[in-house]
Design a protein around this motif. Sequence first.
Motif, PDB file in Angstrom:
ATOM      1  N   UNK A  75      37.725  36.279  39.248  1.00  0.00           N
ATOM      2  CA  UNK A  75      36.863  37.435  39.536  1.00  0.00           C
ATOM      3  C   UNK A  75      36.904  38.436  38.376  1.00  0.00           C
ATOM      4  N   UNK A  76      38.052  38.549  37.765  1.00  0.00           N
ATOM      5  CA  UNK A  76      38.192  39.550  36.695  1.00  0.00           C
ATOM      6  C   UNK A  76      37.242  39.271  35.531  1.00  0.00           C
ATOM      7  N   UNK A  77      36.933  37.993  35.325  1.00  0.00           N
ATOM      8  CA  UNK A  77      36.004  37.653  34.244  1.00  0.00           C
ATOM      9  C   UNK A  77      34.559  37.979  34.609  1.00  0.00           C
ATOM     10  N   UNK A  78      34.336  38.313  35.870  1.00  0.00           N
ATOM     11  CA  UNK A  78      32.955  38.523  36.353  1.00  0.00           C
ATOM     12  C   UNK A  78      32.659  39.948  36.788  1.00  0.00           C
ATOM     13  N   UNK A  79      33.702  40.762  36.911  1.00  0.00           N
ATOM     14  CA  UNK A  79      33.520  42.140  37.379  1.00  0.00           C
ATOM     15  C   UNK A  79      33.773  43.108  36.224  1.00  0.00           C
ATOM     16  N   UNK A  80      32.871  44.089  36.081  1.00  0.00           N
ATOM     17  CA  UNK A  80      33.030  45.101  35.035  1.00  0.00           C
ATOM     18  C   UNK A  80      33.390  46.419  35.732  1.00  0.00           C
ATOM     19  N   UNK A  81      34.631  46.886  35.570  1.00  0.00           N
ATOM     20  CA  UNK A  81      34.985  48.163  36.206  1.00  0.00           C
ATOM     21  C   UNK A  81      34.455  49.324  35.374  1.00  0.00           C
ATOM     22  N   UNK A 139      30.670  36.592  31.040  1.00  0.00           N
ATOM     23  CA  UNK A 139      30.341  36.671  29.619  1.00  0.00           C
ATOM     24  C   UNK A 139      31.444  35.942  28.858  1.00  0.00           C
ATOM     25  N   UNK A 140      31.088  35.055  27.915  1.00  0.00           N
ATOM     26  CA  UNK A 140      32.153  34.371  27.168  1.00  0.00           C
ATOM     27  C   UNK A 140      33.124  35.391  26.556  1.00  0.00           C
ATOM     28  N   UNK A 141      34.369  35.086  26.571  1.00  0.00           N
ATOM     29  CA  UNK A 141      35.462  35.887  25.986  1.00  0.00           C
ATOM     30  C   UNK A 141      35.777  37.166  26.777  1.00  0.00           C
ATOM     31  N   UNK A 142      35.013  37.440  27.822  1.00  0.00           N
ATOM     32  CA  UNK A 142      35.324  38.639  28.616  1.00  0.00           C
ATOM     33  C   UNK A 142      36.435  38.303  29.606  1.00  0.00           C
ATOM     34  N   UNK A 143      37.491  39.117  29.597  1.00  0.00           N
ATOM     35  CA  UNK A 143      38.632  38.860  30.485  1.00  0.00           C
ATOM     36  C   UNK A 143      38.984  40.077  31.330  1.00  0.00           C
ATOM     37  N   UNK A 144      38.058  41.043  31.440  1.00  0.00           N
ATOM     38  CA  UNK A 144      38.340  42.207  32.285  1.00  0.00           C
ATOM     39  C   UNK A 144      38.493  43.502  31.507  1.00  0.00           C
ATOM     40  N   UNK A 145      38.473  43.428  30.161  1.00  0.00           N
ATOM     41  CA  UNK A 145      38.510  44.651  29.354  1.00  0.00           C
ATOM     42  C   UNK A 145      37.122  44.839  28.739  1.00  0.00           C
TER      43      UNK A 145
END
Length: 437
Positions: A263-269, A414-420
């Motif tokens: 989920x963290x790779x898919x959610x943008x806080x 998004x490729x390479x996105x891990x929650x930051x």
Amino acid sequence: MSLSSPPGPPGKRVAPLADGYRETPLWWDDTTFPTVEESPLPGTADVVVVGAGFTGLAAAARLASHGKHVIVVDAGALGEGASGRNAGMVHAGVRRDLAFLERKYGDAGRALHHASVEAYAFVAKTAATAAPDAMYAQTGWLHLAHRRSRMKGLRREEAERRQRLGESTVMLEQAALESEAPCRGFYGGMLTDNGASIHPARYLAGLARLSITNGAAVHPHTRVRSIESLGTGSRVHTSHGDITAGDVLVATNGYTDAAAPWARRRIIPIGSYIIATEPLGDARAAGVSPQHRMMSDTRNFLHYWRLSPDGRLLFGGRTSFAPVSVQTARDRLYSAMIGIYPQLAGVRVSHAWTGNVGFTFDQLPHLTRSDGVTYAMGYCGSGIALGSWMGTLAGEWIARGARPAFSDLRFPRLPFYRGHPWFLPLVGVYYSWLDRL
Ligand SMILES: Cc1cc2nc3c(=O)[nH]c(=O)nc-3n(C[C@H](O)[C@H](O)[C@H](O)COP(=O)(O)OP(=O)(O)OC[C@H]3O[C@@H](n4cnc5c(N)ncnc54)[C@H](O)[C@@H]3O)c2cc1C
């Protein structure tokens, strides 16, 4: 008040602070959450729900009503997530209109749209029975054009809402705004009956009581560290021990952490901020929002505002896509508020706070399953209704196998996105350019 002269960029002001000013949500001052006895976690459960916000507690209430042994765990205290921090403005719909959803996703898109309409009705019904003290009121919602160019889009939206969705909706031209929003800087707006106000923390407390009464066990201050797949079922590793469960629902939205990497790779806080003024008194409150509407503007860096039940102005917004301190955001919001309501200059701020909104890359909420774990999240700022209903639907899916038609919509990443979200400052530059058009 003249409506004809939109203000330029509001000057920078430092917000005057009321005695007893605090940086916690106004709602926490008058909400009593149910006391939960500290008890050891059981080693097994039918379902573990991670996150005790609207989503998790609505799911737990429904699961327990079907006789499931449910454990809800939350890393913080009740109300510490976004569900206890939001503005309490309830609206139906998702960020994409029905025509777009149908075109792009067919039946699944239509089903998602219908779920969002059901979600709105669900809050009214649930608040009436489980949280009558949450003061749910069908106030209507006024969406204001901050540029003349935005009137065209609002007109299109107004027609669709009225003709296709049967909402009671009307366009207000600039001259007609006076009786609705005696404020500066807007060229007109769309008024719909599809908007309500609620005391969000009391609503959350009501959902917590309901889930406990139905038989769920709620364990605050219990952080999930990881979820291990067992093939059939999962083992949930928490700060207070492990639970083996047939099903797991992750309902962590804008607070999703490393315990739920999928989920963290898919959610943008994204941080959103709110200030509350001291009580305005009846006359001044009526001069701000005579009809007590929920209000927002068409900016990407949107502002949203409403009166609180005790007559304060709650004024919120994103202020920045880069993290800023509550003090910085407070002063920016105060400046924006005075730009819109010059008559409030000098009114003091009693509360300022922030919370995380959970955005997604397709701007749609998702209720889906991956590797045997169910996920419900991504409400993009509309989680009072969507969270309550997605949680309930998740409960139905887990307890009775009632799979929602939109559950196989792709949940993009998004490729390479891990929650930051390193890209947010760039998005912010782009959005502020768009806001000037
Ligand atoms: C300032 C602000 C204003 C908003 N205004 C509105 C509004 O007016 N109208 C509207 O509809 N929506 C609004 N929203 C959005 C809305 O509040 C959210 O969409 C909604 O509360 C999401 O509910 P939830 O239960 O999914 O998540 P939350 O209520 O955020 O709950 C998630 C929980 O998960 C817990 N958690 C995370 N990781 C773990 C872990 N590893 N272990 C255990 N627990 C964990 C967190 O502690 C948190 O309590 C606003 C949000 C903010 C921040």
